[in-house]
Design a protein around this motif. Structure first.
Motif, PDB file in Angstrom:
ATOM      1  N   UNK A 263      19.751 165.950  22.789  1.00 30.86           N
ATOM      2  CA  UNK A 263      20.619 164.784  22.651  1.00 30.86           C
ATOM      3  C   UNK A 263      21.476 164.860  21.394  1.00 30.86           C
ATOM      4  N   UNK A 264      21.362 165.935  20.640  1.00 29.88           N
ATOM      5  CA  UNK A 264      22.106 166.198  19.400  1.00 29.88           C
ATOM      6  C   UNK A 264      21.833 165.150  18.320  1.00 29.88           C
ATOM      7  N   UNK A 265      20.729 164.416  18.416  1.00 32.18           N
ATOM      8  CA  UNK A 265      20.367 163.486  17.345  1.00 32.18           C
ATOM      9  C   UNK A 265      19.925 164.273  16.111  1.00 32.18           C
ATOM     10  N   UNK A 266      18.997 165.211  16.313  1.00 34.13           N
ATOM     11  CA  UNK A 266      18.612 166.139  15.263  1.00 34.13           C
ATOM     12  C   UNK A 266      18.182 165.497  13.965  1.00 34.13           C
ATOM     13  N   UNK A 267      17.017 164.830  13.965  1.00 33.88           N
ATOM     14  CA  UNK A 267      16.555 164.160  12.750  1.00 33.88           C
ATOM     15  C   UNK A 267      16.353 165.129  11.595  1.00 33.88           C
ATOM     16  N   UNK A 268      15.845 166.323  11.876  1.00 28.19           N
ATOM     17  CA  UNK A 268      15.629 167.298  10.814  1.00 28.19           C
ATOM     18  C   UNK A 268      14.310 167.153  10.092  1.00 28.19           C
ATOM     19  N   UNK A 269      13.455 166.207  10.528  1.00 27.70           N
ATOM     20  CA  UNK A 269      12.174 166.022   9.845  1.00 27.70           C
ATOM     21  C   UNK A 269      11.184 167.110  10.224  1.00 27.70           C
ATOM     22  N   UNK A 270      11.326 167.660  11.430  1.00 24.94           N
ATOM     23  CA  UNK A 270      10.498 168.764  11.898  1.00 24.94           C
ATOM     24  C   UNK A 270      11.438 169.856  12.395  1.00 24.94           C
TER      25      UNK A 270
ATOM     26  N   UNK B 114      17.235 152.280  14.917  1.00 25.39           N
ATOM     27  CA  UNK B 114      17.774 152.211  16.281  1.00 25.39           C
ATOM     28  C   UNK B 114      19.265 152.534  16.288  1.00 25.39           C
ATOM     29  N   UNK B 115      19.997 151.978  15.347  1.00 25.19           N
ATOM     30  CA  UNK B 115      21.440 152.216  15.305  1.00 25.19           C
ATOM     31  C   UNK B 115      21.743 153.684  14.998  1.00 25.19           C
ATOM     32  N   UNK B 116      21.085 154.234  13.984  1.00 28.09           N
ATOM     33  CA  UNK B 116      21.339 155.621  13.595  1.00 28.09           C
ATOM     34  C   UNK B 116      20.967 156.581  14.718  1.00 28.09           C
ATOM     35  N   UNK B 117      19.932 156.259  15.480  1.00 31.27           N
ATOM     36  CA  UNK B 117      19.493 157.143  16.553  1.00 31.27           C
ATOM     37  C   UNK B 117      20.432 157.075  17.749  1.00 31.27           C
ATOM     38  N   UNK B 118      20.774 155.867  18.192  1.00 32.14           N
ATOM     39  CA  UNK B 118      21.603 155.737  19.390  1.00 32.14           C
ATOM     40  C   UNK B 118      23.032 156.209  19.151  1.00 32.14           C
TER      41      UNK B 118
ATOM     42  N   UNK C 263       9.352 147.374  14.261  1.00 33.13           N
ATOM     43  CA  UNK C 263       8.886 146.680  13.062  1.00 33.13           C
ATOM     44  C   UNK C 263       7.431 146.263  13.201  1.00 33.13           C
ATOM     45  N   UNK C 264       7.002 145.941  14.435  1.00 31.22           N
ATOM     46  CA  UNK C 264       5.612 145.557  14.659  1.00 31.22           C
ATOM     47  C   UNK C 264       4.672 146.762  14.673  1.00 31.22           C
ATOM     48  N   UNK C 265       5.178 147.920  15.126  1.00 30.30           N
ATOM     49  CA  UNK C 265       4.318 149.105  15.241  1.00 30.30           C
ATOM     50  C   UNK C 265       4.275 149.945  13.973  1.00 30.30           C
ATOM     51  N   UNK C 266       5.341 149.926  13.195  1.00 30.19           N
ATOM     52  CA  UNK C 266       5.408 150.748  11.991  1.00 30.19           C
ATOM     53  C   UNK C 266       4.969 149.932  10.777  1.00 30.19           C
ATOM     54  N   UNK C 267       3.889 150.321  10.102  1.00 27.03           N
ATOM     55  CA  UNK C 267       3.365 149.526   8.981  1.00 27.03           C
ATOM     56  C   UNK C 267       4.329 149.407   7.804  1.00 27.03           C
ATOM     57  N   UNK C 268       5.144 150.420   7.581  1.00 30.74           N
ATOM     58  CA  UNK C 268       5.991 150.441   6.396  1.00 30.74           C
ATOM     59  C   UNK C 268       7.444 150.073   6.678  1.00 30.74           C
ATOM     60  N   UNK C 269       7.748 149.642   7.896  1.00 31.42           N
ATOM     61  CA  UNK C 269       9.117 149.275   8.238  1.00 31.42           C
ATOM     62  C   UNK C 269       9.252 147.764   8.299  1.00 31.42           C
TER      63      UNK C 269
ATOM     64  N   UNK D 255      15.637 159.814   7.961  1.00 29.14           N
ATOM     65  CA  UNK D 255      14.867 159.163   6.907  1.00 29.14           C
ATOM     66  C   UNK D 255      13.804 158.227   7.465  1.00 29.14           C
ATOM     67  N   UNK D 256      13.977 157.769   8.699  1.00 27.47           N
ATOM     68  CA  UNK D 256      12.961 156.948   9.374  1.00 27.47           C
ATOM     69  C   UNK D 256      12.646 157.600  10.714  1.00 27.47           C
ATOM     70  N   UNK D 257      11.380 157.951  10.892  1.00 31.58           N
ATOM     71  CA  UNK D 257      10.935 158.590  12.128  1.00 31.58           C
ATOM     72  C   UNK D 257       9.756 157.799  12.665  1.00 31.58           C
TER      73      UNK D 257
END
Length: 348
Positions: A113-120, A217-221, A202-208, A228-230
């Protein structure tokens, strides 16, 4: 007779070099403006974090005199290098491996999808070679899939536009109805693919918090994919593989609806800014007009071969809607948004 004033759109269309230069200057100015804003906002925070890190490092060295500054720097370099390649030194074992099936599926989706987070990233040479070959085939395949899904979604979207035109065609101009239709599509995109998913993350991620989730969501879509957020990378994240797979499907469906929104947007000639800088005007190139499916702009307002003009009959003062169809058959066009009461006037 059309009079073109100096400096208007007509001059830009007649001078491709001037048009390209104007676009380049606009883009450079936009990049410079963005750089200055980011520098002003993020610069002080970066300096504060750097000072805090240096203070913590000096405190650690003072409390552990047996550890030299060089050894600590070497350790930090290795930790940073591993972190940049997707291997965290902070409770990494409890977080699960980066290349489990769920994680690998999530990585594959970010590649095609060419999102390419780069974290892995692939660590081995074989993995890097396969990643290039996989993307070379997967990206076009993904575009074909998204196009097919958008084509199916256009059916209910077009049906909605027809309903709006049948209900409001006698009250508002076609351009206004198109704006109402676009507003509905954009609202659905924001609510179902930004606001609600942000609340879930926000409900599932403890630090978000909610802003972090909406930002993700915006950066991904938009396929920016800063990385920076995965989702699912919290060390004690429960059901991590399932979470990753669900996020993968969210990204695919979200990109599909975003493409649908852009398709509806660019189908409105008055909002399609690319026509401003186009070297060939649609009304001067019938073949391009037929292939693009856009109506002629000018006295009438049209989309997809539908031209609606505000001509008034001097006898009954009624608005006439002329539907120009490029095909010879009498079957209804899927883009026919002419109101039912106005379909008695047709030009073939």
């Amino acid at each position: 007779m059309r009079v073109v004033m100096p400096g208007c759109v007509g001059d830009l269309r007649n001078h491709p070099t001037l048009r390209t230069l104007l676009i380049m200057l606009t883009m450079i100015a936009y990049l410079v403006m963005g750089a200055k804003v980011f520098q002003t906002i993020e610069g002080p925070l970066e300096e504060e974090i750097a000072e805090n890190i240096n203070r913590l490092k000096m405190t650690f060295i003072n409390e552990h005199p047996c550890v030299s500054d060089d050894n600590l720097e070497a350790l930090l370099d290795e930790v940073i290098r591993a972190s940049n390649r997707g291997v965290s030194a902070s409770r990494n074992v409890s977080g699960g491996p980066n290349w489990s099936f769920g994680q690998s599926l999530f990585f594959s989706s970010t590649v095609v999808t060419t999102i390419g987070y780069g974290h892995v990233t692939p660590l081995s040479k074989q993995g890097k070679l396969f990643c290039m070959a996989y993307a070379l085939l997967g990206i076009p395949l993904t575009l074909v899939l998204l196009s097919a899904l958008v084509e199916r979604l256009l059916l209910p979207a077009t049906a909605m536009l027809r309903s709006l035109n049948a209900a409001l065609g006698h009250l508002y101009r076609p351009f206004t109805i198109r704006l109402v239709h676009l507003t509905i599509i954009v609202t659905m995109l924001v609510v179902f693919f930004l606001l609600i998913p942000a609340a879930v993350f926000a409900a599932l991620e403890p630090e978000w918090d909610y802003l972090d989730s909406f930002y993700y969501c915006f950066v991904s879509l938009t396929t920016i994919g800063l990385g920076d957020y995965i989702p699912g990378d919290y060390p004690d994240q429960p059901y991590r593989p399932v979470y990753k797979v669900a996020t993968t499907f969210y990204l695919i469906f979200g990109l599909t609806f975003l493409m649908l929104t852009l398709t509806v947007f660019y189908d409105i000639p008055q909002l399609n800014l690319s026509t401003v800088f186009s070297s060939v005007k649609l009304d001067e190139d019938p073949e391009k007009m037929r292939l693009s499916g856009s109506g002629v702009m000018g006295p009438g307002y049209g989309i997809g071969g539908l031209v609606m003009r505000d001509d008034y009959n001097h006898h009954d003062q009624r608005r006439s809607v002329v539907h120009i169809r490029p095909h010879l058959d009498d079957s209804p066009s899927p883009e026919d948004t002419t109101p039912v009461h106005a379909r008695d006037i047709r030009v073939h």
